[in-house]
Design a protein around this motif. Structure first.
Motif, PDB file in Angstrom:
ATOM      1  N   THR A  52       0.238  -0.873   0.039  1.00 12.04           N
ATOM      2  CA  THR A  52       0.223   0.123  -0.061  1.00 12.04           C
ATOM      3  C   THR A  52       0.913   1.237   0.096  1.00 12.04           C
ATOM      4  OG1 THR A  52      -1.801  -0.995   0.898  1.00 12.04           O
ATOM      5  CG2 THR A  52      -1.566   1.008   0.860  1.00 12.04           C
ATOM      6  N   PRO A  53       1.682   1.516   0.582  1.00 15.78           N
ATOM      7  CA  PRO A  53       2.792   2.567   0.664  1.00 15.78           C
ATOM      8  C   PRO A  53       3.422   3.124  -0.744  1.00 15.78           C
ATOM      9  CG  PRO A  53       3.371   1.664   2.765  1.00 15.78           C
ATOM     10  CD  PRO A  53       2.309   0.775   2.127  1.00 15.78           C
ATOM     11  N   THR A  54       3.422   1.754  -1.398  1.00 19.82           N
ATOM     12  CA  THR A  54       4.291   2.097  -2.391  1.00 19.82           C
ATOM     13  C   THR A  54       3.583   2.628  -3.360  1.00 19.82           C
ATOM     14  OG1 THR A  54       5.334  -0.201  -2.873  1.00 19.82           O
ATOM     15  CG2 THR A  54       5.177   0.408  -4.753  1.00 19.82           C
ATOM     16  N   VAL A  55       1.694   1.849  -3.624  1.00 24.37           N
ATOM     17  CA  VAL A  55       0.993   2.421  -4.690  1.00 24.37           C
ATOM     18  C   VAL A  55       0.849   4.105  -3.849  1.00 24.37           C
ATOM     19  CG1 VAL A  55      -1.505   1.982  -5.040  1.00 24.37           C
ATOM     20  CG2 VAL A  55      -0.129   0.204  -4.970  1.00 24.37           C
ATOM     21  N   GLU A  56       0.576   4.165  -2.396  1.00 23.51           N
ATOM     22  CA  GLU A  56       0.310   5.654  -2.711  1.00 23.51           C
ATOM     23  C   GLU A  56       1.880   6.703  -2.924  1.00 23.51           C
ATOM     24  OE1 GLU A  56      -0.924   8.723  -0.820  1.00 23.51           O
ATOM     25  OE2 GLU A  56      -1.680   7.532  -0.920  1.00 23.51           O
ATOM     26  N   GLN A  57       2.995   5.722  -3.238  1.00 16.55           N
ATOM     27  CA  GLN A  57       4.249   7.077  -3.476  1.00 16.55           C
ATOM     28  C   GLN A  57       3.729   7.133  -4.623  1.00 16.55           C
ATOM     29  OE1 GLN A  57       7.812   4.650  -3.275  1.00 16.55           O
ATOM     30  NE2 GLN A  57       9.152   6.228  -4.305  1.00 16.55           N
ATOM     31  N   LEU A  58       3.317   6.168  -5.335  1.00 15.68           N
ATOM     32  CA  LEU A  58       3.011   6.027  -7.394  1.00 15.68           C
ATOM     33  C   LEU A  58       2.187   6.796  -7.469  1.00 15.68           C
ATOM     34  CD1 LEU A  58       3.136   2.220  -8.205  1.00 15.68           C
ATOM     35  CD2 LEU A  58       4.753   3.942  -9.112  1.00 15.68           C
ATOM     36  N   TRP A  59       0.678   6.905  -6.869  1.00 13.46           N
ATOM     37  CA  TRP A  59       0.229   8.520  -6.809  1.00 13.46           C
ATOM     38  C   TRP A  59       1.092   9.392  -6.912  1.00 13.46           C
ATOM     39  CZ3 TRP A  59      -4.291  10.043  -8.363  1.00 13.46           C
ATOM     40  CH2 TRP A  59      -5.248  10.799  -7.989  1.00 13.46           C
ATOM     41  N   GLN A  60       1.340   9.409  -5.644  1.00 14.91           N
ATOM     42  CA  GLN A  60       2.118  11.092  -5.101  1.00 14.91           C
ATOM     43  C   GLN A  60       2.963  11.125  -6.588  1.00 14.91           C
ATOM     44  OE1 GLN A  60       1.279  12.426  -2.164  1.00 14.91           O
ATOM     45  NE2 GLN A  60      -0.173  11.566  -2.166  1.00 14.91           N
ATOM     46  N   GLU A  61       3.314  11.091  -7.038  1.00 21.52           N
ATOM     47  CA  GLU A  61       4.465  10.865  -8.113  1.00 21.52           C
ATOM     48  C   GLU A  61       3.867  11.123  -9.474  1.00 21.52           C
ATOM     49  OE1 GLU A  61       7.133   7.458  -8.280  1.00 21.52           O
ATOM     50  OE2 GLU A  61       7.879   8.232  -5.929  1.00 21.52           O
ATOM     51  N   GLY A  62       2.403  10.878  -9.685  1.00 30.91           N
ATOM     52  CA  GLY A  62       1.477  11.131 -10.819  1.00 30.91           C
ATOM     53  C   GLY A  62       0.696  10.282 -11.146  1.00 30.91           C
ATOM     54  N   GLU A  63       1.531   8.987 -10.928  1.00 30.60           N
ATOM     55  CA  GLU A  63       0.492   8.218 -11.887  1.00 30.60           C
ATOM     56  C   GLU A  63      -0.688   7.879 -11.749  1.00 30.60           C
ATOM     57  OE1 GLU A  63       2.262   6.129 -13.960  1.00 30.60           O
ATOM     58  OE2 GLU A  63       4.097   6.427 -12.986  1.00 30.60           O
ATOM     59  N   ASN A  64      -1.478   7.100 -12.486  1.00 33.91           N
ATOM     60  CA  ASN A  64      -2.810   6.413 -12.552  1.00 33.91           C
ATOM     61  C   ASN A  64      -3.188   5.994 -11.711  1.00 33.91           C
ATOM     62  OD1 ASN A  64      -5.429   7.216 -13.377  1.00 33.91           O
ATOM     63  ND2 ASN A  64      -4.674   6.984 -15.387  1.00 33.91           N
ATOM     64  N   VAL A  65      -3.852   5.978 -10.744  1.00 35.61           N
ATOM     65  CA  VAL A  65      -4.129   5.328 -10.208  1.00 35.61           C
ATOM     66  C   VAL A  65      -5.485   5.003  -9.201  1.00 35.61           C
ATOM     67  CG1 VAL A  65      -3.486   3.984  -7.477  1.00 35.61           C
ATOM     68  CG2 VAL A  65      -1.471   4.697  -8.876  1.00 35.61           C
ATOM     69  N   LEU A  66      -6.234   4.224  -8.852  1.00 36.24           N
ATOM     70  CA  LEU A  66      -7.552   3.847  -8.629  1.00 36.24           C
ATOM     71  C   LEU A  66      -7.653   2.495  -7.938  1.00 36.24           C
ATOM     72  CD1 LEU A  66     -10.406   3.945  -9.720  1.00 36.24           C
ATOM     73  CD2 LEU A  66     -10.631   2.161  -9.152  1.00 36.24           C
ATOM     74  N   THR A  67      -8.175   2.857  -6.691  1.00 35.22           N
ATOM     75  CA  THR A  67      -8.013   1.219  -5.488  1.00 35.22           C
ATOM     76  C   THR A  67      -8.718   0.573  -5.131  1.00 35.22           C
ATOM     77  OG1 THR A  67      -7.190   2.442  -3.505  1.00 35.22           O
ATOM     78  CG2 THR A  67      -5.548   2.633  -4.699  1.00 35.22           C
ATOM     79  N   VAL A  68      -9.309  -0.410  -4.414  1.00 33.64           N
ATOM     80  CA  VAL A  68     -10.755  -1.349  -4.036  1.00 33.64           C
ATOM     81  C   VAL A  68     -10.021  -1.759  -2.455  1.00 33.64           C
ATOM     82  CG1 VAL A  68     -12.045  -2.251  -4.816  1.00 33.64           C
ATOM     83  CG2 VAL A  68     -11.394  -1.031  -6.668  1.00 33.64           C
ATOM     84  N   ALA A  69     -10.772  -1.067  -1.687  1.00 32.60           N
ATOM     85  CA  ALA A  69     -10.893  -1.816  -0.073  1.00 32.60           C
ATOM     86  C   ALA A  69     -11.447  -2.525  -0.361  1.00 32.60           C
ATOM     87  CB  ALA A  69     -10.682  -0.764   0.037  1.00 32.60           C
ATOM     88  N   LEU A  70     -10.872  -3.446   0.362  1.00 31.72           N
ATOM     89  CA  LEU A  70     -11.815  -5.004   0.068  1.00 31.72           C
ATOM     90  C   LEU A  70     -11.736  -5.094   1.080  1.00 31.72           C
ATOM     91  CD1 LEU A  70     -13.257  -7.776  -1.212  1.00 31.72           C
ATOM     92  CD2 LEU A  70     -11.071  -8.726  -1.539  1.00 31.72           C
ATOM     93  N   ARG A  71     -13.454  -5.595   1.589  1.00 30.40           N
ATOM     94  CA  ARG A  71     -14.188  -5.781   3.132  1.00 30.40           C
ATOM     95  C   ARG A  71     -13.576  -5.038   3.806  1.00 30.40           C
ATOM     96  NH1 ARG A  71     -15.048 -11.015   0.209  1.00 30.40           N
ATOM     97  NH2 ARG A  71     -13.337 -11.697   1.022  1.00 30.40           N
ATOM     98  N   SER A  72     -13.130  -3.786   4.004  1.00 30.52           N
ATOM     99  CA  SER A  72     -12.619  -3.651   5.231  1.00 30.52           C
ATOM    100  C   SER A  72     -13.003  -2.475   5.879  1.00 30.52           C
ATOM    101  CB  SER A  72     -11.232  -2.167   4.203  1.00 30.52           C
ATOM    102  OG  SER A  72     -10.444  -3.008   3.693  1.00 30.52           O
ATOM    103  N   GLY A  73     -14.474  -2.598   6.398  1.00 32.84           N
ATOM    104  CA  GLY A  73     -15.065  -1.533   7.000  1.00 32.84           C
ATOM    105  C   GLY A  73     -16.185  -0.636   6.028  1.00 32.84           C
ATOM    106  N   SER A  74     -17.285  -0.244   7.522  1.00 33.31           N
ATOM    107  CA  SER A  74     -17.910   0.538   6.194  1.00 33.31           C
ATOM    108  C   SER A  74     -17.211   1.928   5.937  1.00 33.31           C
ATOM    109  CB  SER A  74     -18.685   1.561   7.058  1.00 33.31           C
ATOM    110  OG  SER A  74     -18.305   1.906   8.543  1.00 33.31           O
ATOM    111  N   ASP A  75     -17.722   3.054   5.101  1.00 35.31           N
ATOM    112  CA  ASP A  75     -17.226   4.197   4.484  1.00 35.31           C
ATOM    113  C   ASP A  75     -16.209   5.122   5.379  1.00 35.31           C
ATOM    114  OD1 ASP A  75     -17.942   3.939   2.270  1.00 35.31           O
ATOM    115  OD2 ASP A  75     -19.544   5.145   2.239  1.00 35.31           O
TER     116      ASP A  75
END
Length: 174
Positions: free
Chosen positions: A85-108
């Motif tokens: 997850t920190p790697t994906v956040e880093q990619l997002w911060q660097e401008g990569e095109n990212v969309l994540t799906v939180a699976l069964r991780s609680g309500s909003d």
């Protein structure tokens, strides 16, 4: 020729050959595992609307138009996701095109609070009940999908490095 005369090849050369064979076998095995675990997206999945944590709605076609999209399936309870997850956040911060799906991780709200506590800002769809994962046949977290212009280009599961993800996105952009 030297081996024919009874002279052994240097140790480093033998180790190099063994390392090359091990690397090749690891590549073959991981490719086969990725093919086996690869999700099957149902018809219309690319056009189906996603509601993100910030309330906006988008589709995979919209998000992947012109630039490869990394779709990251993760879960707050996933042990391996603590490293990816920190790697994906880093990619997002660097401008990569990212969309994540939180699976069964609680309500909003708890999900939003947990993400804020960890400094996660990437766009996220909350798959609270796991319905989306079931429709897409995503059975492993983390799962990474790379989508370009509404088409699934590649997928992998388990731990992946930042360089591995960057290379997948680069490959998809060609």
């Amino acid at each position: 020729m030297a081996e024919d005369a009874g002279i052994k090849a240097p140790r480093w050369r033998r180790w190099g050959k063994e390392a090359l064979w091990l690397l090749l076998m690891a590549l073959v095995i991981t490719t086969l595992v990725d093919l086996w675990r690869s999700p099957t997206l149902p018809a219309g999945a690319m056009e189906a609307p996603f509601t993100l944590q910030d309330g906006t709605t988008t589709t995979l076609v919209e998000q992947s138009r012109g630039k490869p999209l990394l779709v990251y399936y993760w879960a707050s309870w996933c042990g391996v996701c603590r490293f990816t997850t920190p790697t994906v956040e880093q990619l997002w911060q660097e401008g990569e095109n990212v969309l994540t799906v939180a699976l069964r991780s609680g309500s909003d709200e708890p999900l939003r609070a947990g993400m804020a506590k960890k400094g996660l800002t990437f766009p996220t769809h909350n798959d609270e009940s796991g319905d989306l994962a079931a429709r897409w046949q995503v059975g492993v977290t983390p799962t990474f999908l790379v989508i370009k212009d509404g088409a699934l280009v590649s997928s992998t599961t388990g731990w992946s490095s930042a360089w591995g993800l960057r290379l997948r996105l680069l490959w998809a952009s060609w």
